[in-house]
Design a protein around this motif. Sequence first.
Motif, PDB file in Angstrom:
ATOM      1  N   PHE A   1       6.808 -78.037   3.005  1.00 25.51           N
ATOM      2  CA  PHE A   1       7.345 -78.963   2.062  1.00 25.51           C
ATOM      3  C   PHE A   1       8.893 -78.837   1.986  1.00 25.51           C
ATOM      4  CE2 PHE A   1       2.926 -79.731   0.125  1.00 25.51           C
ATOM      5  CZ  PHE A   1       2.483 -79.957   0.955  1.00 25.51           C
ATOM      6  N   GLY A   2       9.452 -77.689   1.738  1.00 26.92           N
ATOM      7  CA  GLY A   2      10.870 -77.413   1.555  1.00 26.92           C
ATOM      8  C   GLY A   2      11.896 -77.681   2.854  1.00 26.92           C
ATOM      9  N   ASN A   3      10.701 -77.799   3.864  1.00 27.86           N
ATOM     10  CA  ASN A   3      11.634 -78.250   5.179  1.00 27.86           C
ATOM     11  C   ASN A   3      11.500 -79.724   5.796  1.00 27.86           C
ATOM     12  OD1 ASN A   3      12.579 -75.388   5.905  1.00 27.86           O
ATOM     13  ND2 ASN A   3      10.667 -74.827   5.805  1.00 27.86           N
ATOM     14  N   LEU A   4      11.198 -80.369   4.673  1.00 26.20           N
ATOM     15  CA  LEU A   4      11.187 -81.788   5.108  1.00 26.20           C
ATOM     16  C   LEU A   4      12.372 -82.443   4.707  1.00 26.20           C
ATOM     17  CD1 LEU A   4       7.549 -82.446   3.991  1.00 26.20           C
ATOM     18  CD2 LEU A   4       8.342 -81.869   6.093  1.00 26.20           C
ATOM     19  N   ALA A   5      13.002 -83.366   5.426  1.00 29.22           N
ATOM     20  CA  ALA A   5      14.219 -84.006   5.145  1.00 29.22           C
ATOM     21  C   ALA A   5      14.558 -84.505   3.676  1.00 29.22           C
ATOM     22  CB  ALA A   5      14.640 -85.003   6.121  1.00 29.22           C
TER      23      ALA A   5
ATOM     24  N   ASN B   1      18.569 -74.626  -7.071  1.00 31.32           N
ATOM     25  CA  ASN B   1      19.733 -75.113  -7.934  1.00 31.32           C
ATOM     26  C   ASN B   1      19.137 -75.631  -8.988  1.00 31.32           C
ATOM     27  OD1 ASN B   1      21.571 -74.639  -5.959  1.00 31.32           O
ATOM     28  ND2 ASN B   1      20.869 -76.630  -4.878  1.00 31.32           N
ATOM     29  N   GLY B   2      18.161 -74.886  -9.701  1.00 33.89           N
ATOM     30  CA  GLY B   2      17.603 -75.174 -11.118  1.00 33.89           C
ATOM     31  C   GLY B   2      16.467 -76.290 -10.910  1.00 33.89           C
ATOM     32  N   ILE B   3      16.327 -76.943  -9.660  1.00 34.85           N
ATOM     33  CA  ILE B   3      15.275 -77.994  -9.482  1.00 34.85           C
ATOM     34  C   ILE B   3      14.033 -77.553  -9.315  1.00 34.85           C
ATOM     35  CG2 ILE B   3      14.984 -80.205  -8.549  1.00 34.85           C
ATOM     36  CD1 ILE B   3      18.048 -80.192  -7.433  1.00 34.85           C
ATOM     37  N   PRO B   4      13.092 -78.053  -9.966  1.00 32.03           N
ATOM     38  CA  PRO B   4      11.755 -77.650 -10.174  1.00 32.03           C
ATOM     39  C   PRO B   4      11.038 -78.519  -9.065  1.00 32.03           C
ATOM     40  CG  PRO B   4      11.969 -78.839 -12.054  1.00 32.03           C
ATOM     41  CD  PRO B   4      13.171 -78.842 -11.499  1.00 32.03           C
ATOM     42  N   TYR B   5      11.353 -78.386  -7.616  1.00 30.61           N
ATOM     43  CA  TYR B   5      10.716 -79.328  -6.513  1.00 30.61           C
ATOM     44  C   TYR B   5       9.188 -79.396  -6.613  1.00 30.61           C
ATOM     45  CZ  TYR B   5      15.406 -79.784  -4.853  1.00 30.61           C
ATOM     46  OH  TYR B   5      16.790 -80.025  -4.367  1.00 30.61           O
ATOM     47  N   SER B   6       8.641 -78.201  -7.192  1.00 36.40           N
ATOM     48  CA  SER B   6       7.180 -78.372  -7.058  1.00 36.40           C
ATOM     49  C   SER B   6       6.547 -79.410  -7.968  1.00 36.40           C
ATOM     50  CB  SER B   6       6.475 -76.755  -7.401  1.00 36.40           C
ATOM     51  OG  SER B   6       7.059 -76.604  -8.821  1.00 36.40           O
ATOM     52  N   LYS B   7       7.424 -79.724  -9.049  1.00 39.49           N
ATOM     53  CA  LYS B   7       6.712 -80.674  -9.949  1.00 39.49           C
ATOM     54  C   LYS B   7       6.516 -82.185  -9.158  1.00 39.49           C
ATOM     55  CE  LYS B   7       8.062 -79.735 -14.718  1.00 39.49           C
ATOM     56  NZ  LYS B   7       9.173 -80.307 -15.632  1.00 39.49           N
ATOM     57  N   THR B   8       7.737 -82.313  -8.301  1.00 34.09           N
ATOM     58  CA  THR B   8       7.580 -83.530  -7.328  1.00 34.09           C
ATOM     59  C   THR B   8       6.303 -83.564  -6.646  1.00 34.09           C
ATOM     60  OG1 THR B   8       9.919 -83.609  -7.419  1.00 34.09           O
ATOM     61  CG2 THR B   8       8.932 -84.952  -6.160  1.00 34.09           C
ATOM     62  N   VAL B   9       5.965 -82.327  -5.891  1.00 42.50           N
ATOM     63  CA  VAL B   9       5.019 -82.224  -4.921  1.00 42.50           C
ATOM     64  C   VAL B   9       3.735 -82.420  -5.636  1.00 42.50           C
ATOM     65  CG1 VAL B   9       3.716 -80.639  -3.404  1.00 42.50           C
ATOM     66  CG2 VAL B   9       6.295 -80.555  -3.186  1.00 42.50           C
TER      67      VAL B   9
ATOM     68  N   ASN C   1      -5.432 -75.649  -9.227  1.00 42.29           N
ATOM     69  CA  ASN C   1      -4.876 -74.524  -9.619  1.00 42.29           C
ATOM     70  C   ASN C   1      -3.358 -74.786  -8.990  1.00 42.29           C
ATOM     71  OD1 ASN C   1      -4.229 -72.310 -11.140  1.00 42.29           O
ATOM     72  ND2 ASN C   1      -5.730 -71.146 -10.115  1.00 42.29           N
ATOM     73  N   PHE C   2      -2.524 -74.182  -9.735  1.00 43.60           N
ATOM     74  CA  PHE C   2      -1.184 -74.163  -9.504  1.00 43.60           C
ATOM     75  C   PHE C   2      -0.663 -73.141 -10.203  1.00 43.60           C
ATOM     76  CE2 PHE C   2       3.522 -74.809 -10.693  1.00 43.60           C
ATOM     77  CZ  PHE C   2       3.930 -75.003  -9.504  1.00 43.60           C
ATOM     78  N   GLN C   3       0.693 -72.177  -9.619  1.00 44.63           N
ATOM     79  CA  GLN C   3       0.946 -71.000 -10.220  1.00 44.63           C
ATOM     80  C   GLN C   3       2.583 -70.977  -9.762  1.00 44.63           C
ATOM     81  OE1 GLN C   3      -0.769 -66.981 -10.173  1.00 44.63           O
ATOM     82  NE2 GLN C   3      -2.444 -68.391  -9.149  1.00 44.63           N
ATOM     83  N   LEU C   4       3.436 -70.540 -10.662  1.00 46.40           N
ATOM     84  CA  LEU C   4       4.830 -70.194 -10.022  1.00 46.40           C
ATOM     85  C   LEU C   4       4.895 -68.721 -10.101  1.00 46.40           C
ATOM     86  CD1 LEU C   4       7.267 -71.837 -12.527  1.00 46.40           C
ATOM     87  CD2 LEU C   4       7.086 -72.342 -10.115  1.00 46.40           C
ATOM     88  N   THR C   5       5.424 -68.216  -9.205  1.00 49.50           N
ATOM     89  CA  THR C   5       5.573 -66.897  -8.749  1.00 49.50           C
ATOM     90  C   THR C   5       6.411 -66.194 -10.065  1.00 49.50           C
ATOM     91  OG1 THR C   5       7.842 -67.138  -7.847  1.00 49.50           O
ATOM     92  CG2 THR C   5       6.077 -67.046  -6.216  1.00 49.50           C
ATOM     93  N   ALA C   6       6.224 -64.826 -10.432  1.00 48.77           N
ATOM     94  CA  ALA C   6       6.817 -64.137 -11.426  1.00 48.77           C
ATOM     95  C   ALA C   6       8.451 -64.360 -11.379  1.00 48.77           C
ATOM     96  CB  ALA C   6       6.335 -62.880 -11.341  1.00 48.77           C
ATOM     97  N   THR C   7       8.617 -64.611 -10.248  1.00 48.78           N
ATOM     98  CA  THR C   7      10.305 -64.959 -10.084  1.00 48.78           C
ATOM     99  C   THR C   7      10.579 -66.104 -10.499  1.00 48.78           C
ATOM    100  OG1 THR C   7      10.107 -65.546  -7.673  1.00 48.78           O
ATOM    101  CG2 THR C   7      10.540 -63.339  -7.774  1.00 48.78           C
ATOM    102  N   GLY C   8       9.697 -66.860 -10.836  1.00 49.28           N
ATOM    103  CA  GLY C   8       9.763 -68.349 -11.290  1.00 49.28           C
ATOM    104  C   GLY C   8      10.357 -69.433 -10.251  1.00 49.28           C
ATOM    105  N   ASP C   9      10.798 -69.158  -9.367  1.00 46.05           N
ATOM    106  CA  ASP C   9      11.279 -70.155  -8.362  1.00 46.05           C
ATOM    107  C   ASP C   9      10.699 -70.604  -7.140  1.00 46.05           C
ATOM    108  OD1 ASP C   9      11.606 -67.707  -7.213  1.00 46.05           O
ATOM    109  OD2 ASP C   9      13.911 -67.942  -6.881  1.00 46.05           O
TER     110      ASP C   9
ATOM    111  N   GLY D   1       6.848 -72.402  -6.320  1.00 47.56           N
ATOM    112  CA  GLY D   1       5.287 -73.022  -6.815  1.00 47.56           C
ATOM    113  C   GLY D   1       4.504 -73.040  -5.661  1.00 47.56           C
ATOM    114  N   VAL D   2       3.005 -72.435  -6.051  1.00 45.79           N
ATOM    115  CA  VAL D   2       2.087 -72.479  -4.954  1.00 45.79           C
ATOM    116  C   VAL D   2       0.971 -73.041  -5.685  1.00 45.79           C
ATOM    117  CG1 VAL D   2       0.688 -70.903  -3.749  1.00 45.79           C
ATOM    118  CG2 VAL D   2       3.052 -70.097  -4.466  1.00 45.79           C
ATOM    119  N   GLY D   3       0.422 -74.053  -4.753  1.00 45.82           N
ATOM    120  CA  GLY D   3      -0.728 -75.047  -5.482  1.00 45.82           C
ATOM    121  C   GLY D   3      -1.962 -74.889  -4.431  1.00 45.82           C
TER     122      GLY D   3
END
Length: 218
Positions: free
Chosen positions: A123-127, A157-165, A178-186, A188-190
């Motif tokens: 998903f992060g590699n889509l235009a 850049n502080g943008i929580p792209y996983s929210k959009t997904v 289920n959905f989790q953020l990694t402990a690094t906080g940056d 998202g895994v759903g």
Amino acid sequence: MPKDWFEWHDLYNTEPKLQQRLQIVREYISYSLNASPLGKIRVVSVCAGDGRDLLGTLANHLRAKDVYARLVELNPNLVERGQATIASLGLAKQIEYINGDATISSNYVGAVPADIVIVCGVFGNLANEVELNRLLGNLSFLSKQGAFVIWTRGHSNGIPYSKTVRKFLRESRFEEVNFQLTATGDMGVGIHRYIGENVAAPKEEHLFVFSGIPSQAR
Ligand SMILES: C[S@@+](CC[C@H](N)C(=O)[O-])C[C@H]1O[C@@H](n2cnc3c(N)ncnc32)[C@H](O)[C@@H]1O
């Protein structure tokens, strides 16, 4: 900076974000296998890399012998490494690689509709968001009704792209399991469940366009 996708996989050795992402993805794969009814479990992995998420899970899973999987990956060195792992697990009769383009629907024929669809590092590699919606729409070709879809999306850049997904998934007939953020906080895994109908023929031959480059992987 990795120069190609084979080198990008070396980041798993050093980057906590990727290591934590892998751990969560494996948890979700394991959960999906446990939740699958007795019998054959069909899995597809889109842009599978060396397959460490699925293969690492199967190495210790009671349902491994029920899994029939197709992994689609363009980089031949990653395919070779994945195939070596498959052989070492004794799963060569059930798990196949297509060394080819994961964006083309014909590369999934015979392996779908699947019970588990893995879309990690895609998903992060889509235009843009239009492409994301297009791919989500086309997942109805890969997924059975009730299929588990496991995905990742990095933040930058502080943008929580996983929210959009998550929002787009809700709007495209996927229920969040289920959905989790990694402990690094940056990162998202759903894990979502597809509640729509399977579409036997793809709406279009190209399911999406993969436009990412390894030195800027998101
Ligand atoms: C970010 S990596 C993710 C790999 C793996 N899914 C993971 O999470 O470890 C993206 C992968 O997509 C592969 N890839 C890029 N374009 C592709 C295409 N058109 N068809 C198949 N694989 C592709 C790359 O070679 C790379 O292995």
